[in-house]
Design a protein around this motif. Structure first.
Motif, PDB file in Angstrom:
ATOM      1  N   ALA A 107      -2.067  -6.379   5.904  1.00 61.98           N
ATOM      2  CA  ALA A 107      -1.011  -5.378   5.746  1.00 61.98           C
ATOM      3  C   ALA A 107      -0.054  -5.404   6.931  1.00 61.98           C
ATOM      4  O   ALA A 107       1.171  -5.331   6.764  1.00 61.98           O
ATOM      5  N   ALA A 108      -0.610  -5.512   8.155  1.00 67.98           N
ATOM      6  CA  ALA A 108       0.244  -5.564   9.345  1.00 67.98           C
ATOM      7  C   ALA A 108       1.132  -6.797   9.326  1.00 67.98           C
ATOM      8  O   ALA A 108       2.315  -6.745   9.697  1.00 67.98           O
ATOM      9  N   GLY A 109       0.572  -7.935   8.886  1.00 64.89           N
ATOM     10  CA  GLY A 109       1.374  -9.152   8.808  1.00 64.89           C
ATOM     11  C   GLY A 109       2.510  -9.035   7.819  1.00 64.89           C
ATOM     12  O   GLY A 109       3.623  -9.525   8.058  1.00 64.89           O
ATOM     13  N   ILE A 110       2.276  -8.384   6.688  1.00 68.20           N
ATOM     14  CA  ILE A 110       3.326  -8.211   5.685  1.00 68.20           C
ATOM     15  C   ILE A 110       4.390  -7.234   6.174  1.00 68.20           C
ATOM     16  O   ILE A 110       5.598  -7.451   5.976  1.00 68.20           O
ATOM     17  N   VAL A 170      -0.742  -4.856  -6.153  1.00 66.72           N
ATOM     18  CA  VAL A 170      -2.074  -4.717  -5.587  1.00 66.72           C
ATOM     19  C   VAL A 170      -2.451  -6.061  -4.978  1.00 66.72           C
ATOM     20  O   VAL A 170      -2.379  -7.092  -5.652  1.00 66.72           O
ATOM     21  N   LEU A 171      -2.819  -6.057  -3.697  1.00 65.52           N
ATOM     22  CA  LEU A 171      -3.143  -7.283  -2.976  1.00 65.52           C
ATOM     23  C   LEU A 171      -4.644  -7.318  -2.692  1.00 65.52           C
ATOM     24  O   LEU A 171      -5.160  -6.473  -1.956  1.00 65.52           O
ATOM     25  N   VAL A 172      -5.343  -8.269  -3.282  1.00 64.81           N
ATOM     26  CA  VAL A 172      -6.781  -8.444  -3.068  1.00 64.81           C
ATOM     27  C   VAL A 172      -6.955  -9.500  -1.982  1.00 64.81           C
ATOM     28  O   VAL A 172      -6.552 -10.653  -2.158  1.00 64.81           O
ATOM     29  N   VAL A 173      -7.539  -9.110  -0.835  1.00 67.13           N
ATOM     30  CA  VAL A 173      -7.539  -9.998   0.332  1.00 67.13           C
ATOM     31  C   VAL A 173      -8.904 -10.587   0.628  1.00 67.13           C
ATOM     32  O   VAL A 173      -9.078 -11.245   1.660  1.00 67.13           O
ATOM     33  N   ASN A 195      16.250  -3.234   0.653  1.00 68.59           N
ATOM     34  CA  ASN A 195      16.577  -1.821   0.498  1.00 68.59           C
ATOM     35  C   ASN A 195      15.537  -1.070  -0.336  1.00 68.59           C
ATOM     36  O   ASN A 195      15.301   0.117  -0.110  1.00 68.59           O
ATOM     37  N   ARG A 196      14.912  -1.768  -1.297  1.00 71.99           N
ATOM     38  CA  ARG A 196      13.930  -1.117  -2.165  1.00 71.99           C
ATOM     39  C   ARG A 196      12.683  -1.981  -2.263  1.00 71.99           C
ATOM     40  O   ARG A 196      12.398  -2.590  -3.307  1.00 71.99           O
ATOM     41  N   PRO A 197      11.889  -2.068  -1.182  1.00 74.53           N
ATOM     42  CA  PRO A 197      10.664  -2.880  -1.236  1.00 74.53           C
ATOM     43  C   PRO A 197       9.651  -2.276  -2.196  1.00 74.53           C
ATOM     44  O   PRO A 197       9.610  -1.052  -2.407  1.00 74.53           O
ATOM     45  N   ARG A 198       8.816  -3.129  -2.766  1.00 76.15           N
ATOM     46  CA  ARG A 198       7.798  -2.694  -3.721  1.00 76.15           C
ATOM     47  C   ARG A 198       6.568  -2.198  -2.970  1.00 76.15           C
ATOM     48  O   ARG A 198       6.010  -2.918  -2.140  1.00 76.15           O
ATOM     49  N   ALA A 199       6.143  -0.971  -3.261  1.00 74.56           N
ATOM     50  CA  ALA A 199       4.956  -0.415  -2.619  1.00 74.56           C
ATOM     51  C   ALA A 199       3.711  -1.136  -3.120  1.00 74.56           C
ATOM     52  O   ALA A 199       3.617  -1.502  -4.300  1.00 74.56           O
ATOM     53  N   ALA A 200       2.741  -1.352  -2.207  1.00 75.40           N
ATOM     54  CA  ALA A 200       1.545  -2.103  -2.554  1.00 75.40           C
ATOM     55  C   ALA A 200       0.319  -1.475  -1.915  1.00 75.40           C
ATOM     56  O   ALA A 200       0.391  -0.862  -0.841  1.00 75.40           O
ATOM     57  N   LEU A 201      -0.823  -1.625  -2.579  1.00 76.79           N
ATOM     58  CA  LEU A 201      -2.130  -1.279  -2.023  1.00 76.79           C
ATOM     59  C   LEU A 201      -2.849  -2.566  -1.665  1.00 76.79           C
ATOM     60  O   LEU A 201      -2.771  -3.564  -2.402  1.00 76.79           O
ATOM     61  N   ARG A 226       5.901  -3.613   0.585  1.00 72.63           N
ATOM     62  CA  ARG A 226       5.583  -2.653   1.651  1.00 72.63           C
ATOM     63  C   ARG A 226       4.207  -2.049   1.383  1.00 72.63           C
ATOM     64  O   ARG A 226       4.055  -1.168   0.542  1.00 72.63           O
ATOM     65  N   PRO A 227       3.152  -2.509   2.093  1.00 72.39           N
ATOM     66  CA  PRO A 227       1.827  -1.900   1.926  1.00 72.39           C
ATOM     67  C   PRO A 227       1.851  -0.428   2.338  1.00 72.39           C
ATOM     68  O   PRO A 227       2.433  -0.072   3.359  1.00 72.39           O
ATOM     69  N   VAL A 228       1.190   0.400   1.531  1.00 68.83           N
ATOM     70  CA  VAL A 228       1.163   1.839   1.814  1.00 68.83           C
ATOM     71  C   VAL A 228      -0.251   2.371   1.995  1.00 68.83           C
ATOM     72  O   VAL A 228      -0.428   3.537   2.352  1.00 68.83           O
ATOM     73  N   GLY A 229      -1.263   1.559   1.771  1.00 66.61           N
ATOM     74  CA  GLY A 229      -2.630   2.022   1.930  1.00 66.61           C
ATOM     75  C   GLY A 229      -3.624   0.899   1.777  1.00 66.61           C
ATOM     76  O   GLY A 229      -3.322  -0.144   1.188  1.00 66.61           O
ATOM     77  N   VAL A 230      -4.822   1.114   2.337  1.00 63.64           N
ATOM     78  CA  VAL A 230      -5.917   0.149   2.268  1.00 63.64           C
ATOM     79  C   VAL A 230      -7.055   0.782   1.477  1.00 63.64           C
ATOM     80  O   VAL A 230      -7.463   1.921   1.758  1.00 63.64           O
TER      81      VAL A 230
END
Length: 474
Positions: A179-182, A227-230, A161-167, A191-195
């Motif tokens: 991001a698409a996989g997540i 923040v996700l460093v890929v 219900n309240r996913p954490r927003a991520a870059l 929930r990724p919101v930007g790259v």
């Protein structure tokens, strides 16, 4: 422990240093030089209270099997205490009770077997029968699984219900793929919101952020918390941005986008990940400070006669100016004054700030060479440790002139300053002193920071002490 020599090249060979002075820690990447205007509170981890209450209730229910046994209240208290001490530790990867079922049941079995063994050893006439042990184990296991399952179900529902927003930070193609996989797996609670990337390639997907202002806007509008460093290159190229995001309250994760190579239980939509320390206060840092003060204070008391003798002999053999003070760069790029016994007299302040002294210079007196070879000239840095400028263990501090150059030349060098500098460290015990590779030193220092623990500090101190008393060449 001494780190003074001519300026080494990547392979460790001396090199002329005709470069000009620049800023202490240069900024690179999409948000180079950008500082977020305010610091948000770090997101709090999931409270352990619900799981603690679930385990406590399960232990009390299991204790019902002890009804009728001699010393029932004492045995119940021992059972509850053992159950609390042997609670399984959670990681980010555990989505439900089935994943932790073996650990939960195993620890409950150990609690009951230990209780049975203690009673049989100290009061054989009141030994617990096997059916009592089995009944208690089954009751507590069933209750623990049911209660923990309810806690996990509630947490999963809340994360949906309240996913954490991520870059997502890294090359555009890789970042959009991760991001698409997540996004295809909302159960992970992110929930990724930007790259964020320096070179957008025009691929479709999430919005691409290429400036610090765009990152700040996304941070505020979406309430970004992760923040996700890929890609490994992002850690060095976007280092200032990652530190700024961490200081603003985000949690930084390194995600392996191609293969599950990380030895960790943490996963995100099937991607192996691990949390990166970007200089924030971590568990155990208070213990590190206590260790520094206790050890450094004790050593100062023990070696104070030796320090006095060294100071007197140095004054008699080399003249006035026994103590050498020099500006060095510490944690977060803050300068401090490092103390040493003077073993070399630079021509002027410019030479002191821009030239590494050479350990075997001919004009050095015999006693100064002795101080250098034995590292006794470093003992005054124990005062820096007591005052809080340094730690016993950490990356070696360097002068601003060289920090600026090395930060530009060697990837990851500036990242060493996310932890307190030290007298000795992982690089030093691996022989990286004097005329050795700066690139290798930075790699060892960052590996030390990434995997820091208080026990690792104790091991490094022990190995440093062994190296000091070991005969040369052994």
């Amino acid at each position: 422990m001494t780190a003074e020599s001519t300026v080494p090249s990547p392979g460790g060979q001396p090199r002329a240093h005709g470069f000009s002075s620049v800023s202490v820690i240069p900024s690179r990447g999409v948000a180079g030089g950008f500082r977020f205007p305010h610091r948000r509170p770090q997101p709090r981890p999931a409270s352990p209270v619900p799981l603690l209450a679930a385990d406590l209730a399960a232990a009390l229910l299991g204790a019902l099997a002890l009804t009728g046994s001699a010393h029932h209240p004492l045995l119940a208290a021992l059972l509850v205490s053992a159950s609390m001490l042997l609670r399984p530790r959670l990681s980010r990867a555990v989505p439900g009770v089935l994943d932790e079922l073996p650990a939960v049941c195993g620890r409950i079995a150990v609690s009951w077997l230990t209780l049975g063994a203690l009673v049989a050893a100290y009061a054989p006439q009141h030994a617990l029968p096997a059916d009592t042990l089995a009944l208690g184990f089954l009751l507590q296991s069933a209750a623990a699984c049911a209660a923990r399952g309810a806690v996990h179900w509630r947490r999963r529902t809340a994360s949906l219900n309240r996913p954490r927003a991520a870059l997502v930070i890294g090359p555009a193609t890789t970042a959009q793929r991760v991001a698409a996989g997540i996004l295809r797996h909302p159960r992970c609670g992110v929930r990724p919101v930007g790259v964020v990337t320096d070179e957008p390639d025009g691929s479709e997907g999430l919005p691409v952020l290429t400036t610090g202002e765009e990152v700040e806007r996304a941070l505020i509008q979406n309430g970004v918390r992760d923040v996700l460093v890929v890609h490994p290159s992002a850690r060095t190229q976007q280092g200032p941005l990652l530190r700024a995001l961490a200081e603003s309250g985000c949690v930084v994760w390194e995600v392996d986008a191609d293969s599950p190579s990380y030895a960790t239980r943490d996963q995100l939509a099937g991607f192996a990940c691990r949390r990166l320390d970007m200089g924030g206060r971590r568990p155990g840092s208070f213990g590190k400070r206590v260790l520094d003060v206790l050890v450094a204070g004790t050593l100062l008391l023990l070696v104070s006669p030796l320090l006095l003798v060294c100071a007197v002999v140095l004054r008699l053999t080399d003249g006035r100016g026994v103590v050498f003070r020099q500006e060095r760069i510490g944690k977060d790029g803050r300068p401090f004054t490092l103390l040493k016994f003077r073993t070399h007299r630079p021509v002027d302040e410019h030479e002191s700030a821009t030239r590494w002294s050479v350990a075997d210079e001919r004009q050095m007196s015999w006693f100064c060479r002795f101080l250098r070879r034995t590292s006794l000239d470093e003992l005054l840095q124990l005062w820096n440790v007591v005052w809080g400028d340094m730690s016993l263990v950490g990356p070696r501090p360097e002068r601003p002139y060289f920090v600026a150059h090395f930060s530009q030349t060697y990837p990851g060098y500036a990242a060493r300053h996310r932890m307190q500098t030290g007298i000795t460290g992982l690089a030093q015990i691996h022989g990286l002193r004097g005329d050795t590779s700066i690139e290798d030193r930075a790699r060892f220092d960052n590996a030390y920071i990434d995997n820091w623990s208080l026990w690792q500090d104790i091991c490094i101190l022990a190995r440093t002490a062994a190296a000091l008393v070991r005969p040369t060449g052994s």
